[in-house]
Design an enzyme around this catalytic site. Sequence first.
Site, PDB file in Angstrom:
ATOM      1  N   LYS A 100       0.857  -1.188   0.000  1.00 16.88           N
ATOM      2  CA  LYS A 100       0.000   0.000   0.000  1.00 16.88           C
ATOM      3  C   LYS A 100       0.883   1.225   0.000  1.00 16.88           C
ATOM      4  O   LYS A 100       2.008   1.195   0.505  1.00 16.88           O
ATOM      5  CB  LYS A 100      -0.878   0.037   1.261  1.00 16.88           C
ATOM      6  CG  LYS A 100      -2.117   0.885   1.111  1.00 16.88           C
ATOM      7  CD  LYS A 100      -3.194   0.105   0.376  1.00 16.88           C
ATOM      8  CE  LYS A 100      -4.459   0.888   0.164  1.00 16.88           C
ATOM      9  NZ  LYS A 100      -5.534   0.033  -0.340  1.00 16.88           N
TER      10      LYS A 100
HETATM   11  P1  NAD Z   1     -13.218   7.444  -2.491  1.00 17.31           P
HETATM   12  O1  NAD Z   1     -12.251   8.493  -2.176  1.00 17.31           O
HETATM   13  O2  NAD Z   1     -13.691   7.305  -3.893  1.00 17.31           O
HETATM   14  O3  NAD Z   1     -14.528   7.627  -1.571  1.00 17.31           O
HETATM   15  C1  NAD Z   1     -14.506   7.738  -0.185  1.00 17.31           C
HETATM   16  C2  NAD Z   1     -15.894   8.167   0.280  1.00 17.31           C
HETATM   17  O4  NAD Z   1     -15.939   8.149   1.704  1.00 17.31           O
HETATM   18  C3  NAD Z   1     -16.272   9.587  -0.149  1.00 17.31           C
HETATM   19  O5  NAD Z   1     -17.660   9.613  -0.466  1.00 17.31           O
HETATM   20  C4  NAD Z   1     -16.038  10.398   1.138  1.00 17.31           C
HETATM   21  O6  NAD Z   1     -16.826  11.589   1.208  1.00 17.31           O
HETATM   22  C5  NAD Z   1     -16.472   9.385   2.165  1.00 17.31           C
HETATM   23  N1  NAD Z   1     -15.985   9.643   3.516  1.00 17.31           N
HETATM   24  C6  NAD Z   1     -14.743  10.030   3.910  1.00 17.31           C
HETATM   25  N2  NAD Z   1     -14.712  10.179   5.244  1.00 17.31           N
HETATM   26  C7  NAD Z   1     -15.944   9.849   5.696  1.00 17.31           C
HETATM   27  C8  NAD Z   1     -16.535   9.805   6.982  1.00 17.31           C
HETATM   28  N3  NAD Z   1     -15.846  10.094   8.077  1.00 17.31           N
HETATM   29  N4  NAD Z   1     -17.833   9.430   7.071  1.00 17.31           N
HETATM   30  C9  NAD Z   1     -18.537   9.123   5.970  1.00 17.31           C
HETATM   31  N5  NAD Z   1     -18.039   9.147   4.728  1.00 17.31           N
HETATM   32  C10 NAD Z   1     -16.765   9.513   4.606  1.00 17.31           C
HETATM   33  O7  NAD Z   1     -12.586   6.075  -1.974  1.00 17.31           O
HETATM   34  P2  NAD Z   1     -12.969   4.581  -2.408  1.00 17.31           P
HETATM   35  O8  NAD Z   1     -12.047   4.162  -3.486  1.00 17.31           O
HETATM   36  O9  NAD Z   1     -14.435   4.488  -2.610  1.00 17.31           O
HETATM   37  O10 NAD Z   1     -12.553   3.763  -1.109  1.00 17.31           O
HETATM   38  C11 NAD Z   1     -13.422   3.623   0.009  1.00 17.31           C
HETATM   39  C12 NAD Z   1     -12.948   2.457   0.862  1.00 17.31           C
HETATM   40  O11 NAD Z   1     -12.957   1.254   0.088  1.00 17.31           O
HETATM   41  C13 NAD Z   1     -11.528   2.579   1.402  1.00 17.31           C
HETATM   42  O12 NAD Z   1     -11.471   1.940   2.664  1.00 17.31           O
HETATM   43  C14 NAD Z   1     -10.711   1.815   0.390  1.00 17.31           C
HETATM   44  O13 NAD Z   1      -9.486   1.372   0.926  1.00 17.31           O
HETATM   45  C15 NAD Z   1     -11.655   0.663   0.123  1.00 17.31           C
HETATM   46  N6  NAD Z   1     -11.445  -0.054  -1.132  1.00 17.31           N
HETATM   47  C16 NAD Z   1     -11.398   0.602  -2.331  1.00 17.31           C
HETATM   48  C17 NAD Z   1     -11.256  -0.130  -3.501  1.00 17.31           C
HETATM   49  C18 NAD Z   1     -11.336   0.518  -4.845  1.00 17.31           C
HETATM   50  O14 NAD Z   1     -11.392  -0.231  -5.843  1.00 17.31           O
HETATM   51  N7  NAD Z   1     -11.364   1.824  -4.969  1.00 17.31           N
HETATM   52  C19 NAD Z   1     -11.118  -1.535  -3.449  1.00 17.31           C
HETATM   53  C20 NAD Z   1     -11.170  -2.161  -2.219  1.00 17.31           C
HETATM   54  C21 NAD Z   1     -11.341  -1.409  -1.071  1.00 17.31           C
END
Ligand code: NAD
Length: 398
Positions: A100
Amino acid sequence: MNSAFTGAKKQLDKIKPFLGNSVDLLKKPQKFFARKITVRLDNGKKKTFQAFRCQYNNARGPFKGGVRFHPRVSEDEMKALAFWMAVKCAVVGIPFGGSKGGVAVDPSSLSQGELRRLSFAYANFIAPIIGPWQDVPAPDVNTDGVIMAWMLEAYEKKIGQQAPATFTGKPVELGGSQGRIGATGFGGVVILKEYLKKINAKKANAKLAVQGFGNVGYWFAKFADEAGFKVVAVSNSKGGIYNPKGLKIDKLTDSFKPNITNAELLALPVDVLVPAALENAITNTNAKKINAKCILEMANGPTTPEADEILAKKGIDVIPDVLANAGGVTVSYFEWVQNLQSYFWSQEKVFAEEKKILEKAFADIAAEAKARRVSFRQAAFILAVGRILEAMKLRGRI
Ligand code: NAD
């Protein structure tokens, strides 16, 4: 403040009774890189940001893991997320290890040009330690295909040749895979359907609340809506929107007007609560207030180990992150395969292959959980950590 990495190590301790003390070998990463990177701002001044790359384990294949741009990025968070990547790849049986990376930055404070220069600087920092057979970065929180394209450009300039298989989550025009953008959300719906089948619950009208409306939360909500689930609430960092009759997801944008707080969203009376934002959303202080029947962890590490115990006592099933959100890395694996072959698949093929891998992973974990009488999380960790340790043994590392 909850330490995500301490939580991750506690998860390892919990499977010691099944795998023995060798699990301690996975309590630290193989390599950890930290450096301050400097970016020229639009006003001509220079600003430095703390950047990291954690390469946790590569016994099963090249390191694999996303890049996060967020003010809360820290050494502790990087180690936890890299460890979970190694576990996740082993859960779905794809030939990658775990890593990461990230930069401690609030990207909303940067212009497009500053963000591009930051992405270039980060790619230059990690250039000597990444590559298709070394370490393969991807998008994570606040990073996307555009940023991957900038990083690919910086990396290829540095090494003097094309190397698209070094990054996944790229735009399709630059060798990205069809379906990658929605893959994590799509995979979450596949896993949720398998879970409901297993407990003989009907999916029709099952109510879902989704915390986080970014890449993962949005696509999850969209595919869930299309599959016949009722998404009654979603939220972002500013708050949530709730309608007990169900939201029209395809009409909803990230600029919705909140009518509940994130704390209220977590306590809604729903069938499935879906944390899809950041780690440590469900803690020992709010776990008692959760009214959902099941939690589908679409974010990485959203439940602390203390909260996990409270939920288990309340009889709430938790479908762990390393399974629920593994669709993203699964399609990243397909992207890497397509780049290495320079031969591209249709979206139908991508989703069909993803579904096959996830359904098998769910079945394996459900069987393990039943045989050992443990939670889904413990079953996933027993299987995955067992696979990593076996690969380390075969390589003569232990
Ligand atoms: P992103 O940046 O696209 O979205 C994050 C979202 O969370 C946004 O809507 C933001 O406003 C919201 N957010 C942030 N802080 C918050 C809070 N305190 N309360 C409520 N909402 C809040 O990120 P993403 O790619 O969607 O990733 C989200 C999660 O999924 C992370 O934990 C990431 O590690 C995990 N993840 C992502 C992927 C991927 O393919 N992008 C794959 C596996 C896991």
